[in-house]
Design an enzyme around this catalytic site. Sequence first.
Site, PDB file in Angstrom:
ATOM      1  N   PHE A 120      56.362  50.671  15.709  1.00 52.60           N
ATOM      2  CA  PHE A 120      56.945  49.412  16.150  1.00 52.60           C
ATOM      3  C   PHE A 120      58.384  49.321  15.672  1.00 52.60           C
ATOM      4  O   PHE A 120      58.760  49.969  14.689  1.00 52.60           O
ATOM      5  CB  PHE A 120      56.127  48.225  15.614  1.00 52.60           C
ATOM      6  CG  PHE A 120      55.462  47.436  16.707  1.00 52.60           C
ATOM      7  CD1 PHE A 120      54.308  47.894  17.300  1.00 52.60           C
ATOM      8  CD2 PHE A 120      56.020  46.247  17.169  1.00 52.60           C
ATOM      9  CE1 PHE A 120      53.702  47.183  18.319  1.00 52.60           C
ATOM     10  CE2 PHE A 120      55.421  45.525  18.180  1.00 52.60           C
ATOM     11  CZ  PHE A 120      54.261  45.986  18.769  1.00 52.60           C
ATOM     12  N   GLN A 125      64.335  34.393  17.178  1.00 55.66           N
ATOM     13  CA  GLN A 125      64.277  35.774  17.666  1.00 55.66           C
ATOM     14  C   GLN A 125      64.168  35.830  19.187  1.00 55.66           C
ATOM     15  O   GLN A 125      63.324  35.157  19.768  1.00 55.66           O
ATOM     16  CB  GLN A 125      63.061  36.480  17.070  1.00 55.66           C
ATOM     17  CG  GLN A 125      62.878  37.874  17.620  1.00 55.66           C
ATOM     18  CD  GLN A 125      61.878  38.659  16.810  1.00 55.66           C
ATOM     19  OE1 GLN A 125      60.680  38.573  17.040  1.00 55.66           O
ATOM     20  NE2 GLN A 125      62.363  39.400  15.842  1.00 55.66           N
ATOM     21  N   HIS A 175      63.172  38.255  22.111  1.00 59.36           N
ATOM     22  CA  HIS A 175      62.426  39.496  22.303  1.00 59.36           C
ATOM     23  C   HIS A 175      63.065  40.272  23.449  1.00 59.36           C
ATOM     24  O   HIS A 175      63.365  39.695  24.495  1.00 59.36           O
ATOM     25  CB  HIS A 175      60.965  39.185  22.629  1.00 59.36           C
ATOM     26  CG  HIS A 175      60.046  40.353  22.480  1.00 59.36           C
ATOM     27  ND1 HIS A 175      60.117  41.443  23.313  1.00 59.36           N
ATOM     28  CD2 HIS A 175      59.059  40.608  21.593  1.00 59.36           C
ATOM     29  CE1 HIS A 175      59.194  42.326  22.943  1.00 59.36           C
ATOM     30  NE2 HIS A 175      58.548  41.841  21.896  1.00 59.36           N
ATOM     31  N   LEU A 179      55.603  38.000  28.156  1.00 55.40           N
ATOM     32  CA  LEU A 179      55.917  39.142  27.305  1.00 55.40           C
ATOM     33  C   LEU A 179      55.321  40.461  27.775  1.00 55.40           C
ATOM     34  O   LEU A 179      54.145  40.519  28.140  1.00 55.40           O
ATOM     35  CB  LEU A 179      55.411  38.864  25.883  1.00 55.40           C
ATOM     36  CG  LEU A 179      55.807  39.953  24.884  1.00 55.40           C
ATOM     37  CD1 LEU A 179      57.263  39.816  24.506  1.00 55.40           C
ATOM     38  CD2 LEU A 179      54.948  39.905  23.646  1.00 55.40           C
ATOM     39  N   GLU A 193      56.281  44.934  22.649  1.00 61.51           N
ATOM     40  CA  GLU A 193      57.049  46.044  22.103  1.00 61.51           C
ATOM     41  C   GLU A 193      56.179  47.299  21.990  1.00 61.51           C
ATOM     42  O   GLU A 193      56.693  48.417  21.891  1.00 61.51           O
ATOM     43  CB  GLU A 193      57.551  45.622  20.725  1.00 61.51           C
ATOM     44  CG  GLU A 193      58.552  46.537  20.118  1.00 61.51           C
ATOM     45  CD  GLU A 193      59.125  45.925  18.843  1.00 61.51           C
ATOM     46  OE1 GLU A 193      59.547  44.760  18.865  1.00 61.51           O
ATOM     47  OE2 GLU A 193      59.120  46.621  17.827  1.00 61.51           O
ATOM     48  N   ARG A 227      64.322  44.047  16.897  1.00 65.36           N
ATOM     49  CA  ARG A 227      64.487  43.271  18.139  1.00 65.36           C
ATOM     50  C   ARG A 227      65.859  42.641  18.300  1.00 65.36           C
ATOM     51  O   ARG A 227      66.360  42.543  19.410  1.00 65.36           O
ATOM     52  CB  ARG A 227      63.435  42.169  18.170  1.00 65.36           C
ATOM     53  CG  ARG A 227      62.083  42.739  18.364  1.00 65.36           C
ATOM     54  CD  ARG A 227      61.038  41.672  18.323  1.00 65.36           C
ATOM     55  NE  ARG A 227      59.758  42.319  18.529  1.00 65.36           N
ATOM     56  CZ  ARG A 227      58.593  41.763  18.276  1.00 65.36           C
ATOM     57  NH1 ARG A 227      58.543  40.534  17.813  1.00 65.36           N
ATOM     58  NH2 ARG A 227      57.473  42.426  18.492  1.00 65.36           N
ATOM     59  N   HIS A 285      61.434  34.091  21.417  1.00 62.59           N
ATOM     60  CA  HIS A 285      60.106  34.603  21.094  1.00 62.59           C
ATOM     61  C   HIS A 285      59.554  34.051  19.798  1.00 62.59           C
ATOM     62  O   HIS A 285      58.380  33.699  19.708  1.00 62.59           O
ATOM     63  CB  HIS A 285      60.206  36.122  20.995  1.00 62.59           C
ATOM     64  CG  HIS A 285      58.920  36.815  20.691  1.00 62.59           C
ATOM     65  ND1 HIS A 285      57.842  36.764  21.537  1.00 62.59           N
ATOM     66  CD2 HIS A 285      58.532  37.592  19.652  1.00 62.59           C
ATOM     67  CE1 HIS A 285      56.844  37.482  21.032  1.00 62.59           C
ATOM     68  NE2 HIS A 285      57.228  37.975  19.870  1.00 62.59           N
ATOM     69  N   ARG A 336      62.537  38.818  12.251  1.00 63.12           N
ATOM     70  CA  ARG A 336      61.197  39.322  11.948  1.00 63.12           C
ATOM     71  C   ARG A 336      60.955  40.667  12.628  1.00 63.12           C
ATOM     72  O   ARG A 336      61.320  40.847  13.789  1.00 63.12           O
ATOM     73  CB  ARG A 336      60.157  38.319  12.449  1.00 63.12           C
ATOM     74  CG  ARG A 336      58.745  38.851  12.433  1.00 63.12           C
ATOM     75  CD  ARG A 336      57.759  37.806  12.853  1.00 63.12           C
ATOM     76  NE  ARG A 336      57.704  37.567  14.276  1.00 63.12           N
ATOM     77  CZ  ARG A 336      57.032  38.304  15.156  1.00 63.12           C
ATOM     78  NH1 ARG A 336      56.365  39.384  14.762  1.00 63.12           N
ATOM     79  NH2 ARG A 336      57.018  37.993  16.438  1.00 63.12           N
TER      80      ARG A 336
END
Length: 569
Positions: free
Chosen positions: A114, A229, A231, A241, A244, A275, A341, A383
């Site tokens: 990730f 954030q 995304h 979404l 990721e 991100r 996000h 994050r």
Amino acid sequence: MIKHDVLIVGAGLAGMRAALEVCKELDVGLLTKVYPSRSHSGAAQGGIAAALGNSEDDSWEEHMFDTVKGGDYLNDQDAVEEYVKAAPEVIYELEHMGCAFSRTEDGKIAQRSFGGHSKPRACFSADRTGHAILHALHEQVLKHAKSIKVYSEWYMHQLVVEEGRCCGVVVSNIRTGEVEVIHAKAVIFATGGYGRVFQITTNAFAGTADGAIAAFRAGVPLEDCEFVQFHPSGLYRQGILFSEAARGEGGYLLNGKGERFMEQYAPSRMELAPRDIVARAEQSEIDAGRGVNGEDYIHLDLRHLGEARIMERLPQIRQLGIDFIGVDCVKDPLPIQPSAHYSMGGIPTDMFGQVIIDADKTPLKGFFAAGECACVSVHGANRLGTNSLLDATVFGGRAGRTALEYAKKVEFGKINGSHEKARVLDQIEEIFQRDGTESYNQIRNEMKEVMMDKCGVFRDEENLKSCISTIQGLKERYKKGKVTDKGQLFNSELYEIVELGNMLEMAEIISTAALARQESRGGHHRTDFPKRDDENFLKHSLVYPKDGQLELKYKPVVVTRYQPKERTY
Ligand SMILES: Cc1cc2nc3c(=O)[nH]c(=O)nc-3n(C[C@H](O)[C@H](O)[C@H](O)COP(=O)(O)OP(=O)(O)OC[C@H]3O[C@@H](n4cnc5c(N)ncnc54)[C@H](O)[C@@H]3O)c2cc1C
């Protein structure tokens, strides 16, 4: 008056995990405006982080370093350390509760890569991880029905604070429209994030800042709200979404010229940079006219993974593409754009879930928070993917434990609550009586647009000032709206209007904190101050309510193991 030892607002991962802790010894009320399993946690796709080391050697130290670097050194490192150390136990506990994680060939819990994580550390259930965990927790809640009473489709309006102690909430039963006070020795907020403030968002409809704003109106500051954030892979125009995990499994990002443009922005991590960096790279490509077909989107290309791999690891993503835009990612790339996000900021807590109202960690007694609505702060300015399900589970459990210990020691506070209840009734009555000319839908759309355009991936002073002034204008217009449904039963229009009031407040807080932070760090990027400025801004912002205005203060960041360095990938 309804009474519980501990009242929890929110039945996502954080709220349900907290309830399971409290119910070991005390009686719990678990209140949620949507049916528990419809909480946004259920939409989480990609995974939950833990340094299990099942695919490659890993350690909590590496998980901690990646998290701090990913957060651009704004994280409170004492909390990060506790949290990453707790992670493996959390995964085993979830598994024992019945959460079916995907497996390696030899039967261990599989782990995928990730963004920003230097090791494959995301445990997952295909691309439906949140769904699997949320349902496992919900089953446990149902199993403990004797000590957990669920108030499903009830709406929390306001906190009741008497003599410096939180002792309940004012709520309404959405079905009947009745307003009630719930009396509790301790209240835990687990109300989720506020992505709905922005036009393009991955967040469910319930993500409207109700918890954060109820705390704020009770005098609690909100921490680090400028950090939102975006995304990188929300569906173009809709924000739905594409996890990721798609890039974790090897997906590429391509601009309009068919180039893997991440080479220019993060050559060593490419599509798996954190991100904030990928979202800015995409937006830069789009702004430079290199979007696909000259439009405001770029491509997520999974074709080279092949149908078998996509069906094994990313079946939901494939189906979402087919259902929402008729694109099958086995055959064609998916159109995506940065989408709001995750809310790094929120209600300030210590690492035990106790809400704290200043730099001296003064607690608001009886009030606890966990999950996305809280700011511990383990994520700092950005994050990392898969760190949030972990946050909600770890700190949900901890907030539950702390609230339980607190509630065991105290008597029910003296509570009247009639004043707060009257305020909520007045607010509802006022909305019903307003016979203005403004459309709430129009106000909501304008708020979302201005937040996306002027307080989005790229920000600067001029745009932020204009954004704040637009939001203030919208707040005035909000007072002159007109409701069409004045009924009591399931009046969803009424709740949407109340939520809009919360979101307008939140929008002003986000943009005000963003204007004050004259640097770029993590998810907050100022084109007029493009560098991080540790000398002046290695600190958390706190926005307080003051005489109907906003007041900004700051508190220091806790740095333990990792001194701030330049952040490159
Ligand atoms: C599409 C998507 C995918 C994601 N994927 C991942 C991932 O793969 N890995 C990861 O780590 N993170 C992921 N995240 C982030 C993560 O899912 C969330 O941050 C986390 O689940 C939040 O959990 P929570 O318990 O704090 O809140 P939520 O699950 O959002 O629950 C909030 C609860 O509060 C209740 N509530 C709110 N306001 C009120 C009110 N006024 N009255 C009564 N009840 C109220 C709601 O009804 C709900 O029950 C993803 C997020 C999204 C949007």
